[in-house]
Design an enzyme around this catalytic site. Structure first.
Site, PDB file in Angstrom:
ATOM      1  N   ARG A  68       0.862  -1.069   0.038  1.00 53.54           N
ATOM      2  CA  ARG A  68      -0.289   0.230   0.000  1.00 53.54           C
ATOM      3  C   ARG A  68       0.924   1.310  -0.002  1.00 53.54           C
ATOM      4  O   ARG A  68       1.941   1.164   0.580  1.00 53.54           O
ATOM      5  CB  ARG A  68      -0.891  -0.050   1.292  1.00 53.54           C
ATOM      6  CG  ARG A  68      -1.958  -1.026   1.282  1.00 53.54           C
ATOM      7  CD  ARG A  68      -2.857  -0.754   2.471  1.00 53.54           C
ATOM      8  NE  ARG A  68      -2.567  -1.118   3.582  1.00 53.54           N
ATOM      9  CZ  ARG A  68      -1.942  -0.297   4.437  1.00 53.54           C
ATOM     10  NH1 ARG A  68      -2.133   0.969   4.320  1.00 53.54           N
ATOM     11  NH2 ARG A  68      -1.212  -0.569   5.689  1.00 53.54           N
ATOM     12  N   TYR A 210      -1.168  -3.668  -7.103  1.00 54.23           N
ATOM     13  CA  TYR A 210      -1.008  -4.416  -5.839  1.00 54.23           C
ATOM     14  C   TYR A 210      -2.434  -4.360  -5.177  1.00 54.23           C
ATOM     15  O   TYR A 210      -3.198  -3.374  -4.916  1.00 54.23           O
ATOM     16  CB  TYR A 210       0.089  -3.682  -4.980  1.00 54.23           C
ATOM     17  CG  TYR A 210      -0.083  -4.171  -3.366  1.00 54.23           C
ATOM     18  CD1 TYR A 210       0.686  -5.554  -3.191  1.00 54.23           C
ATOM     19  CD2 TYR A 210      -0.690  -3.744  -2.529  1.00 54.23           C
ATOM     20  CE1 TYR A 210       0.619  -6.025  -1.830  1.00 54.23           C
ATOM     21  CE2 TYR A 210      -0.724  -4.096  -1.131  1.00 54.23           C
ATOM     22  CZ  TYR A 210      -0.184  -5.178  -0.977  1.00 54.23           C
ATOM     23  OH  TYR A 210      -0.149  -5.725   0.392  1.00 54.23           O
ATOM     24  N   GLY A 211      -2.530  -5.579  -4.571  1.00 56.16           N
ATOM     25  CA  GLY A 211      -4.104  -5.732  -3.600  1.00 56.16           C
ATOM     26  C   GLY A 211      -4.490  -4.425  -2.928  1.00 56.16           C
ATOM     27  O   GLY A 211      -5.680  -4.074  -3.311  1.00 56.16           O
ATOM     28  N   LYS A 219      -9.706  -2.166   1.639  1.00 51.67           N
ATOM     29  CA  LYS A 219      -9.109  -0.883   2.289  1.00 51.67           C
ATOM     30  C   LYS A 219     -10.017   0.495   1.838  1.00 51.67           C
ATOM     31  O   LYS A 219     -10.269   1.172   2.688  1.00 51.67           O
ATOM     32  CB  LYS A 219      -7.617  -0.712   2.365  1.00 51.67           C
ATOM     33  CG  LYS A 219      -6.957  -1.962   2.917  1.00 51.67           C
ATOM     34  CD  LYS A 219      -7.158  -2.249   4.323  1.00 51.67           C
ATOM     35  CE  LYS A 219      -6.232  -3.418   4.744  1.00 51.67           C
ATOM     36  NZ  LYS A 219      -6.596  -3.506   6.103  1.00 51.67           N
ATOM     37  N   ARG A 383       2.099 -12.130  -0.021  1.00 53.26           N
ATOM     38  CA  ARG A 383       0.725 -12.500   0.205  1.00 53.26           C
ATOM     39  C   ARG A 383       0.102 -13.671  -0.212  1.00 53.26           C
ATOM     40  O   ARG A 383       0.496 -14.292  -1.044  1.00 53.26           O
ATOM     41  CB  ARG A 383      -0.328 -11.365  -0.146  1.00 53.26           C
ATOM     42  CG  ARG A 383      -0.032  -9.871   0.214  1.00 53.26           C
ATOM     43  CD  ARG A 383      -0.247  -9.698   1.507  1.00 53.26           C
ATOM     44  NE  ARG A 383      -0.116  -8.436   2.316  1.00 53.26           N
ATOM     45  CZ  ARG A 383      -0.778  -7.801   3.262  1.00 53.26           C
ATOM     46  NH1 ARG A 383      -2.005  -8.224   3.629  1.00 53.26           N
ATOM     47  NH2 ARG A 383      -0.497  -6.559   3.709  1.00 53.26           N
TER      48      ARG A 383
HETATM   49  C1  OXD Z   1      -3.096  -3.836   5.946  1.00 54.54           C
HETATM   50  C2  OXD Z   1      -3.642  -5.423   5.487  1.00 54.54           C
HETATM   51  O1  OXD Z   1      -2.214  -3.517   5.662  1.00 54.54           O
HETATM   52  O2  OXD Z   1      -4.592  -6.066   5.943  1.00 54.54           O
HETATM   53  O3  OXD Z   1      -3.469  -3.847   7.095  1.00 54.54           O
HETATM   54  O4  OXD Z   1      -3.070  -5.514   4.264  1.00 54.54           O
HETATM   55 MN    MN Z   2      -5.407  -4.843   7.360  1.00 58.62          MN
END
Ligand code: OXD
Ligand code: MN
Length: 607
Positions: A68, A210-211, A219, A383
């Site tokens: 992220r 990216y996820g 999120k 992941r």
């Molecule tokens: C985080 C996740 O960054 O769950 O909290 O990927």
């Molecule tokens: Mn999380």
């Protein structure tokens, strides 16, 4: 496409005209579609099969696209003050103009996928619809695991159902004749945008595949946008796992099961706790979710929670048969791995999976890897993406449209000093104080300096879609509404260290002993002593049967470190000052009371 939803059709037309894709595909969520997309990605080199695990694949992202990106995550509210000092703000009108520029023609030569999805069990009064547009087949297959998606969602939306439009592009137009770029993305940070318009509400994400930046249900929708909606509509969208805890002799999911929602900053073992394998005989823990909880007051007056997701997007490194056997069982098949290492015999590997790495690995960037070569084999943020239904300890009520009733809320952090093993709040408001002042020491896995205390209120610092001070006020308001039916609030710290720098508490499956103590508190047993920081376990109250842990160590784990708390009060005062003028007076009063408990005064502004 079989929908009469005029607003949806108009939005898709508008976005297609902007992005100029070569084809449009409405996702039906079928197995045939899923298999076709996987086969296409194998052909283009985006994923490779993992033969050791049926129906599983491994994917390598571009090295610039592994996590992220908080620096490029924006909350765009009309009034800058509403985003608050913990969010990056941009003017909504200017940002939309910038984004329209970025998206212009960005899907040339690519297929535009339309993904209708539902956060929460289909038919649940707490569920919400979204529609994601993306040019990434990796996003489509991941969304099929992480959400309910496809034709049945589109049908449930009908001709007029509310939905959050979620616009995504990897942001890298294909050069003419090129179809061989296995992980297209914008490689410069400044070209990536993860943007939220909570007042619309809508989401635009550009430049990352990216996820956390691209699976927009997670999120972006289920936390940042949903927290804003929840504040306006009187419910809660939280960065919390949900587990069901059942004492010996009772059946999981029965009236004896207590549901617990728990918020921890990253790298504090949320997924491990959600799937805990208890060391105490007879106790069972079942998993409803490991990352996000949506909670609201039910018609019976109790707080009920659903997991809006349908899968796990878990951090692989550190996951092992010892730390989390249930996660290891979950990912034995039907899993997409991202940025893990691969073995010559067709399996995956990451740091911490086994004590010794297997010989001859290929690392997460496709290079040969030897132990001691000085770089990790798997990316530290590698992941696994796997369906919740594959978890051997999934709670029988994880699909219950009413959600599960929450008996206790737990906050936690990685705190080597000061904070005891477990605290029970004096009241809901004091629990809000504990959540608001939560923090964690940074680890080597975090970019920046290790061992620095970072405040992460409610573990929501990167995920709260509005001003953090207003968020504290919303929690206090929820407590007023719940009244006597409010869940009890606890704070745990599995990470306290002794003078020799070693962890005092064994953690993992032994954490059941702390959950058991919480149940005893809920049952009204006299197992606590009152202190200025909250109720702590009375001597001997934490069950140590079968555990090699001295009473003296237990006493250290539950000790109130008076000097440490005086320092803590100074730090909390600074935190609150940074959120003024929106810190609720009730929390400032609780800070002043805490300071009085340690013979001092807080420097905070008093109500
Ligand atoms: C985080 C996740 O960054 O769950 O909290 O990927
Ligand atoms: Mn999380």
């Amino acid at each position: 496409m079989a929908t009469q939803h005029a607003r949806l059709l108009a939005w898709v037309d508008d976005m297609a005209a902007l992005c100029a894709p070569s084809a449009i595909h409405w996702c039906d969520g079928s197995d045939r579609e899923y298999q076709g997309l996987l086969a296409g990605m194998v052909a283009s080199g985006t994923i490779v099969p993992v033969p050791a695990r049926p129906e599983s694949f491994a994917c390598r992202t571009h090295p610039s696209d592994v996590a992220r990106i908080e620096d490029r995550t924006f909350i765009c509210t009309t009034d800058r003050a509403d985003a608050g000092p913990t969010n990056k703000w941009a003017d909504p009108i200017e940002m939309k103009a910038t984004l329209r520029g970025r998206f212009t023609g960005c899907m040339a030569g690519r297929t535009l996928y339309v993904i209708p999805f539902c956060m929460g069990p289909l038919g649940s009064p707490m569920a919400r619809f979204g529609v994601e547009i993306t040019d990434s087949p990796y996003v489509v297959v991941s969304m099929r695991i992480m959400t309910r998606m496809g034709a049945n969602v589109l049908a449930a939306m009908g001709a007029d159902g509310a939905f959050v439009p979620c616009m995504h592009s990897v942001g890298a137009p294909l050069a003419p004749g090129r179809s061989d770029v296995s992980w297209p993305c914008a490689t410069e940070l400044a070209d990536k945008y993860i943007v939220h318009f909570p007042e619309d509400p809508s989401i635009w994400s550009f430049g990352s595949g990216y996820g956390g930046n691209a699976l927009l249900g997670k999120k972006c929708f289920a936390l940042r946008i949903a927290s804003h909606l929840a504040r306006d509509e009187g419910w809660m969208a939280e960065h919390m796992l949900i587990l069901g805890l059942t004492p010996p002799g009772a059946a999981p999911g029965s009236s004896h099961t207590r549901y617990v929602a728990a918020a921890f900053p990253s790298a504090c073992g949320k997924t491990n706790l959600a799937m805990l394998q208890p060391s105490l005989p007879g106790w069972t823990v079942r998993c409803v979710g490991d990352d996000i909880a949506w909670m609201r007051t039910d018609s019976d007056g109790w707080l009920h929670a659903i997991n809006p997701e349908a899968g796990f997007f878990g951090v692989a490194p550190g996951t092992s048969q010892e730390s989390n056997p249930n996660a290891m069982a979950t990912i034995r098949r039907g899993t997409i791995f991202t940025n893990v290492a691969t073995t010559p015999d067709g399996d995956v590997w990451w740091e911490g999976m086994t004590a010794e790495p297997p010989p001859q690995l290929t690392d997460w960037q496709g290079r040969p890897w030897q132990p001691g070569c000085g770089r990790p084999a798997a990316h530290p943020n590698a992941r696994f993406t796997a369906p919740l239904s594959q978890c051997p300890v999934v709670d029988p009520r994880f699909v219950d449209p009413k959600g599960v009733p929450i008996s206790a809320i737990v906050f936690g952090g990685r705190r080597p000093r000061t904070v005891p093993l477990v605290i029970e709040a004096h009241s809901w408001a004091h629990g809000v104080f504990l959540g608001a002042t939560a923090g964690s020491e940074t680890t080597a896995a975090t970019i920046g300096q290790s061992g620095v205390l970072r405040r992460d209120p409610f573990a929501m610092l990167p995920f709260c879609g509005y001003h953090m001070g207003d968020y504290f006020a919303h929690w206090l308001e929820m407590g007023r509404r719940l009244g006597a039916k409010a869940p009890r609030i606890f704070f745990v710290n599995w990470f306290r260290k002794g003078a020799d720098g070693r962890y005092l508490w064994p953690g993992f499956g032994e954490n059941i002993r702390v959950l058991k103590w919480m149940c005893e508190r809920l049952d009204g047993h006299e197992v606590a002593v009152d202190t200025p920081i909250g109720h702590l376990p009375r001597s001997g109250a934490i069950d140590r049967s079968g555990l090699d842990l001295d009473e003296a160590v237990m006493a250290e784990l539950c000790a109130v470190d008076r000097d440490g708390w005086r320092r803590e009060i100074t730090l909390i005062t600074e935190e609150f000052a940074s959120l003024e003028p929106r810190v609720p007076a009730e929390l400032r009063t609780l800070l002043a009371e805490l300071a009085r408990g340690f013979g001092g005064t807080s420097q905070g502004r008093q109500a």
